[in-house]
Design a protein around this motif. Structure first.
Motif, PDB file in Angstrom:
ATOM      1  N   THR A  42       4.909  -6.491  -3.597  1.00 10.34           N
ATOM      2  CA  THR A  42       6.358  -6.590  -3.448  1.00 10.34           C
ATOM      3  C   THR A  42       6.968  -5.235  -3.098  1.00 10.34           C
ATOM      4  O   THR A  42       7.840  -5.141  -2.231  1.00 10.34           O
ATOM      5  N   ALA A  43       6.486  -4.182  -3.737  1.00 10.90           N
ATOM      6  CA  ALA A  43       7.033  -2.843  -3.490  1.00 10.90           C
ATOM      7  C   ALA A  43       6.656  -2.321  -2.105  1.00 10.90           C
ATOM      8  O   ALA A  43       7.446  -1.628  -1.458  1.00 10.90           O
ATOM      9  N   LEU A  44       5.462  -2.669  -1.626  1.00  5.68           N
ATOM     10  CA  LEU A  44       4.975  -2.117  -0.352  1.00  5.68           C
ATOM     11  C   LEU A  44       5.392  -2.930   0.872  1.00  5.68           C
ATOM     12  O   LEU A  44       5.312  -2.435   1.997  1.00  5.68           O
ATOM     13  N   ARG A  45       5.802  -4.159   0.678  1.00  2.00           N
ATOM     14  CA  ARG A  45       6.096  -5.037   1.815  1.00  2.00           C
ATOM     15  C   ARG A  45       7.106  -4.439   2.802  1.00  2.00           C
ATOM     16  O   ARG A  45       6.825  -4.402   4.008  1.00  2.00           O
ATOM     17  N   PRO A  46       8.277  -3.948   2.392  1.00  2.00           N
ATOM     18  CA  PRO A  46       9.224  -3.396   3.377  1.00  2.00           C
ATOM     19  C   PRO A  46       8.666  -2.181   4.129  1.00  2.00           C
ATOM     20  O   PRO A  46       8.857  -2.052   5.340  1.00  2.00           O
ATOM     21  N   LEU A  47       7.950  -1.326   3.419  1.00  2.00           N
ATOM     22  CA  LEU A  47       7.365  -0.147   4.064  1.00  2.00           C
ATOM     23  C   LEU A  47       6.296  -0.565   5.068  1.00  2.00           C
ATOM     24  O   LEU A  47       6.252  -0.050   6.188  1.00  2.00           O
TER      25      LEU A  47
ATOM     26  N   ALA B 113       7.882  -1.971   8.237  1.00  2.00           N
ATOM     27  CA  ALA B 113       8.444  -0.899   9.075  1.00  2.00           C
ATOM     28  C   ALA B 113       7.347  -0.103   9.763  1.00  2.00           C
ATOM     29  O   ALA B 113       7.422   0.162  10.975  1.00  2.00           O
ATOM     30  N   GLU B 114       6.316   0.280   9.031  1.00  6.32           N
ATOM     31  CA  GLU B 114       5.222   1.066   9.607  1.00  6.32           C
ATOM     32  C   GLU B 114       4.475   0.268  10.680  1.00  6.32           C
ATOM     33  O   GLU B 114       4.149   0.794  11.743  1.00  6.32           O
ATOM     34  N   ALA B 115       4.183  -0.992  10.404  1.00  8.29           N
ATOM     35  CA  ALA B 115       3.460  -1.822  11.371  1.00  8.29           C
ATOM     36  C   ALA B 115       4.291  -2.027  12.632  1.00  8.29           C
ATOM     37  O   ALA B 115       3.761  -1.973  13.746  1.00  8.29           O
ATOM     38  N   SER B 116       5.594  -2.236  12.483  1.00  3.32           N
ATOM     39  CA  SER B 116       6.468  -2.392  13.650  1.00  3.32           C
ATOM     40  C   SER B 116       6.490  -1.120  14.488  1.00  3.32           C
ATOM     41  O   SER B 116       6.517  -1.173  15.715  1.00  3.32           O
ATOM     42  N   ALA B 117       6.453   0.036  13.823  1.00  2.00           N
ATOM     43  CA  ALA B 117       6.502   1.309  14.541  1.00  2.00           C
ATOM     44  C   ALA B 117       5.195   1.579  15.292  1.00  2.00           C
ATOM     45  O   ALA B 117       5.209   2.148  16.384  1.00  2.00           O
ATOM     46  N   GLU B 118       4.067   1.172  14.762  1.00  2.00           N
ATOM     47  CA  GLU B 118       2.765   1.488  15.355  1.00  2.00           C
ATOM     48  C   GLU B 118       2.245   0.412  16.310  1.00  2.00           C
ATOM     49  O   GLU B 118       1.394   0.685  17.142  1.00  2.00           O
ATOM     50  N   ALA B 119       2.746  -0.794  16.194  1.00  2.00           N
ATOM     51  CA  ALA B 119       2.163  -1.925  16.926  1.00  2.00           C
ATOM     52  C   ALA B 119       2.247  -1.766  18.439  1.00  2.00           C
ATOM     53  O   ALA B 119       1.264  -2.016  19.144  1.00  2.00           O
ATOM     54  N   TYR B 120       3.376  -1.372  18.952  1.00  2.00           N
ATOM     55  CA  TYR B 120       3.537  -1.302  20.404  1.00  2.00           C
ATOM     56  C   TYR B 120       2.530  -0.335  21.014  1.00  2.00           C
ATOM     57  O   TYR B 120       1.852  -0.651  21.986  1.00  2.00           O
ATOM     58  N   ALA B 121       2.407   0.855  20.441  1.00  2.00           N
ATOM     59  CA  ALA B 121       1.473   1.855  20.966  1.00  2.00           C
ATOM     60  C   ALA B 121       0.027   1.388  20.823  1.00  2.00           C
ATOM     61  O   ALA B 121      -0.827   1.765  21.624  1.00  2.00           O
ATOM     62  N   ALA B 122      -0.240   0.563  19.833  1.00  2.00           N
ATOM     63  CA  ALA B 122      -1.598   0.066  19.616  1.00  2.00           C
ATOM     64  C   ALA B 122      -1.907  -1.139  20.496  1.00  2.00           C
ATOM     65  O   ALA B 122      -3.052  -1.566  20.595  1.00  2.00           O
ATOM     66  N   GLY B 123      -0.872  -1.696  21.128  1.00  2.00           N
ATOM     67  CA  GLY B 123      -1.090  -2.874  21.965  1.00  2.00           C
ATOM     68  C   GLY B 123      -1.395  -4.117  21.157  1.00  2.00           C
ATOM     69  O   GLY B 123      -2.168  -4.967  21.575  1.00  2.00           O
ATOM     70  N   THR B 124      -0.787  -4.221  20.010  1.00  2.00           N
ATOM     71  CA  THR B 124      -1.032  -5.373  19.144  1.00  2.00           C
ATOM     72  C   THR B 124       0.289  -5.864  18.568  1.00  2.00           C
ATOM     73  O   THR B 124       1.338  -5.273  18.797  1.00  2.00           O
ATOM     74  N   GLU B 125       0.221  -6.916  17.830  1.00  2.00           N
ATOM     75  CA  GLU B 125       1.397  -7.485  17.174  1.00  2.00           C
ATOM     76  C   GLU B 125       1.579  -6.840  15.804  1.00  2.00           C
ATOM     77  O   GLU B 125       0.590  -6.593  15.104  1.00  2.00           O
ATOM     78  N   PRO B 126       2.813  -6.602  15.373  1.00  2.00           N
ATOM     79  CA  PRO B 126       3.039  -6.039  14.035  1.00  2.00           C
ATOM     80  C   PRO B 126       2.424  -6.892  12.929  1.00  2.00           C
ATOM     81  O   PRO B 126       1.859  -6.367  11.970  1.00  2.00           O
ATOM     82  N   GLY B 127       2.511  -8.193  13.079  1.00  2.00           N
ATOM     83  CA  GLY B 127       1.947  -9.090  12.064  1.00  2.00           C
ATOM     84  C   GLY B 127       0.437  -8.929  11.923  1.00  2.00           C
ATOM     85  O   GLY B 127      -0.111  -9.042  10.823  1.00  2.00           O
ATOM     86  N   ASP B 128      -0.250  -8.662  13.050  1.00  2.00           N
ATOM     87  CA  ASP B 128      -1.697  -8.458  12.990  1.00  2.00           C
ATOM     88  C   ASP B 128      -2.030  -7.185  12.221  1.00  2.00           C
ATOM     89  O   ASP B 128      -2.977  -7.152  11.427  1.00  2.00           O
ATOM     90  N   LEU B 129      -1.248  -6.135  12.477  1.00  2.00           N
ATOM     91  CA  LEU B 129      -1.462  -4.895  11.729  1.00  2.00           C
ATOM     92  C   LEU B 129      -1.192  -5.107  10.238  1.00  2.00           C
ATOM     93  O   LEU B 129      -1.953  -4.633   9.392  1.00  2.00           O
TER      94      LEU B 129
ATOM     95  N   VAL C 233      -2.162   1.952   7.962  1.00  2.00           N
ATOM     96  CA  VAL C 233      -1.523   1.386   9.163  1.00  2.00           C
ATOM     97  C   VAL C 233      -1.980   2.172  10.392  1.00  2.00           C
ATOM     98  O   VAL C 233      -2.349   1.587  11.411  1.00  2.00           O
ATOM     99  N   ARG C 234      -1.961   3.518  10.312  1.00  2.00           N
ATOM    100  CA  ARG C 234      -2.387   4.330  11.464  1.00  2.00           C
ATOM    101  C   ARG C 234      -3.859   4.080  11.789  1.00  2.00           C
ATOM    102  O   ARG C 234      -4.240   3.998  12.948  1.00  2.00           O
ATOM    103  N   SER C 235      -4.669   3.954  10.762  1.00  2.00           N
ATOM    104  CA  SER C 235      -6.095   3.700  10.968  1.00  2.00           C
ATOM    105  C   SER C 235      -6.323   2.351  11.648  1.00  2.00           C
ATOM    106  O   SER C 235      -7.115   2.230  12.596  1.00  2.00           O
ATOM    107  N   GLU C 236      -5.622   1.322  11.194  1.00  2.00           N
ATOM    108  CA  GLU C 236      -5.750  -0.005  11.814  1.00  2.00           C
ATOM    109  C   GLU C 236      -5.217   0.008  13.250  1.00  2.00           C
ATOM    110  O   GLU C 236      -5.754  -0.650  14.125  1.00  2.00           O
ATOM    111  N   ALA C 237      -4.167   0.779  13.501  1.00  2.00           N
ATOM    112  CA  ALA C 237      -3.626   0.887  14.862  1.00  2.00           C
ATOM    113  C   ALA C 237      -4.653   1.552  15.773  1.00  2.00           C
ATOM    114  O   ALA C 237      -4.845   1.123  16.916  1.00  2.00           O
ATOM    115  N   ARG C 238      -5.322   2.603  15.291  1.00  2.00           N
ATOM    116  CA  ARG C 238      -6.367   3.260  16.097  1.00  2.00           C
ATOM    117  C   ARG C 238      -7.508   2.290  16.370  1.00  2.00           C
ATOM    118  O   ARG C 238      -8.013   2.206  17.482  1.00  2.00           O
ATOM    119  N   ARG C 239      -7.894   1.550  15.351  1.00  2.00           N
ATOM    120  CA  ARG C 239      -8.972   0.569  15.519  1.00  2.00           C
ATOM    121  C   ARG C 239      -8.586  -0.476  16.577  1.00  2.00           C
ATOM    122  O   ARG C 239      -9.386  -0.845  17.425  1.00  2.00           O
TER     123      ARG C 239
END
Length: 163
Positions: free
Chosen positions: A7-12, A15-31, A60-66
């Motif tokens: 519950t505490a980490l969900r908003p963060l 936000a982090e997944a939305s910020a990294e998803a585009y550059a990673a070429g993936t969907e925020p939900g997948d991240l 999040v950054r690690s999953e985006a790189r992957r």
């Protein structure tokens, strides 16, 4: 404990997944899913991270790189893959219809079962080949076929009406 952490980490995470998803070429939900899975694996094997927010950002950054590495290695098909003929339900229904048809063909009188099997053959036989196989003249094949189809129609009508 786990519920509070999620519950505490969900908003963060959102936000982090939305910020990294585009550059990673993936969907925020997948991240998000990948990071949640990582967190659950960590909680199952170890204890919660000391600094959950920092751990989450790194994850999040690690999953985006992957994801970026995977998208560089993956290549789209030059052509669309061939359609396999539909979904499993459609294939099962078509197979059931085929079995019902063949069962009705076996109940036909006289030469009709052999004639209809020849007509339904995947070999796509010509009238000449069918006539030779059945030992009848090619000219009588058309009228015989019409008579057999009429019998088949009468056999199948009650079954179709019942459904």
């Amino acid at each position: 404990m786990t519920h509070d952490l999620v519950t505490a980490l969900r908003p963060l995470l959102t936000a982090e997944a939305s910020a990294e998803a585009y550059a990673a070429g993936t969907e925020p939900g997948d991240l998000e899913q990948a990071v949640w899975l990582r967190l659950l694996e960590r909680l199952d094997a170890d204890r919660p991270p000391v600094d959950p927010e920092e751990w989450l950002r790194r994850a999040v950054r690690s999953e985006a790189r992957r994801s970026r590495r995977a998208s560089r290695l993956e290549r789209p098909y030059a052509l669309e893959p061939v359609d396999d003929g539909g979904d499993p339900e459609e294939l099962a229904l078509a197979a059931a219809r085929g079995r019902a048809l063949r069962a009705a063909v076996r109940r036909l009188p006289g030469r009709c079962p052999r004639l209809m099997e020849a007509l339904l053959s995947p070999k796509d036989l010509t009238y000449r080949e069918i006539a030779g196989e059945l030992g009848i003249s090619q000219g009588s094949l058309g009228p015989e076929r019409s008579r057999c189809l009429g019998c088949l129609r009468r056999l199948l009508t009650p079954e179709v009406a019942a459904r």
